[in-house]
Design a protein around this motif. Structure first.
Motif, short mmCIF file in Angstrom:
data_model
loop_
_atom_site.label_atom_id
_atom_site.label_comp_id
_atom_site.label_asym_id
_atom_site.label_seq_id
_atom_site.Cartn_x
_atom_site.Cartn_y
_atom_site.Cartn_z
N SER A 1 -8.23 -12.79 3.25
CA SER A 1 -7.80 -13.32 4.55
C SER A 1 -7.52 -14.81 4.43
CB SER A 1 -8.88 -13.09 5.61
OG SER A 1 -9.99 -13.94 5.36
N TRP A 2 -6.73 -15.31 5.38
CA TRP A 2 -6.44 -16.75 5.38
C TRP A 2 -7.72 -17.55 5.57
CZ3 TRP A 2 -2.62 -18.91 3.19
CH2 TRP A 2 -1.35 -18.30 3.16
N ALA A 3 -8.62 -17.06 6.43
CA ALA A 3 -9.88 -17.78 6.67
C ALA A 3 -10.71 -17.86 5.40
CB ALA A 3 -10.67 -17.10 7.79
N ASP A 4 -10.83 -16.74 4.68
CA ASP A 4 -11.60 -16.75 3.43
C ASP A 4 -10.91 -17.56 2.34
OD1 ASP A 4 -13.64 -15.28 4.54
OD2 ASP A 4 -13.12 -13.40 3.51
N THR A 5 -9.59 -17.48 2.30
CA THR A 5 -8.83 -18.27 1.31
C THR A 5 -9.08 -19.75 1.54
OG1 THR A 5 -7.14 -16.56 1.08
CG2 THR A 5 -6.51 -18.80 0.45
N ALA A 6 -8.99 -20.17 2.79
CA ALA A 6 -9.20 -21.58 3.11
C ALA A 6 -10.62 -22.01 2.78
CB ALA A 6 -8.89 -21.83 4.59
N GLN A 7 -11.59 -21.18 3.15
CA GLN A 7 -12.98 -21.53 2.88
C GLN A 7 -13.23 -21.61 1.37
OE1 GLN A 7 -15.89 -19.11 4.85
NE2 GLN A 7 -17.61 -20.19 3.94
#
Length: 127
Positions: A103-109
């Motif tokens: 996910s974008w959220a996990d990628t960013a984190q």
């Protein structure tokens, strides 16, 4: 007048004039030989204003193309190289994670950036 004509007295849009800026004895100096401009200033902002005025005087006009400074030093060159290396590494990490349906959220984190920055890493350099 239809509104499409340029206003009287205004010059057509011109490209920025990029001039080098180097630090010498507590002052910034630019020597833009191609434009016949040599000026100095205590700050980059002061140097840019002086270069803009000098260019307008040199061209004999009230306005001149916008002047953009390019500060130069070995350390600034190293910083630019490090920034490029970081941007490349971020893009490759985002591509790899997104290829695994992360996910974008996990990628960013995982990359320790904001979601918008992770997305921009792909948008700004798709290949």
């Amino acid at each position: 007048m239809s509104g499409d004509e340029p206003a009287a007295g205004l010059a057509p849009e011109q490209e920025d004039v990029v001039v080098p800026a180097v630090r010498l004895e507590r002052r910034w100096i630019t020597r833009a030989d191609a434009h016949g401009v040599v000026v100095h200033g205590r700050t980059l902002r002061e140097l840019q204003a002086s270069a803009q005025q000098a260019l307008a005087l040199r061209l004999g006009t009230l306005t001149a193309p916008p002047v953009r400074l390019h500060p130069q030093s070995a350390e600034l060159d190293a910083l630019a190289a490090a920034r490029l290396h970081y941007e490349t590494a971020l893009r490759e990490a985002v591509q790899a994670l997104r290829a695994e349906a992360t996910s974008w959220a996990d990628t960013a984190q995982a990359c320790q950036v904001r979601v918008i920055d992770a997305q921009a890493a792909l948008r700004d350099h798709p290949g």
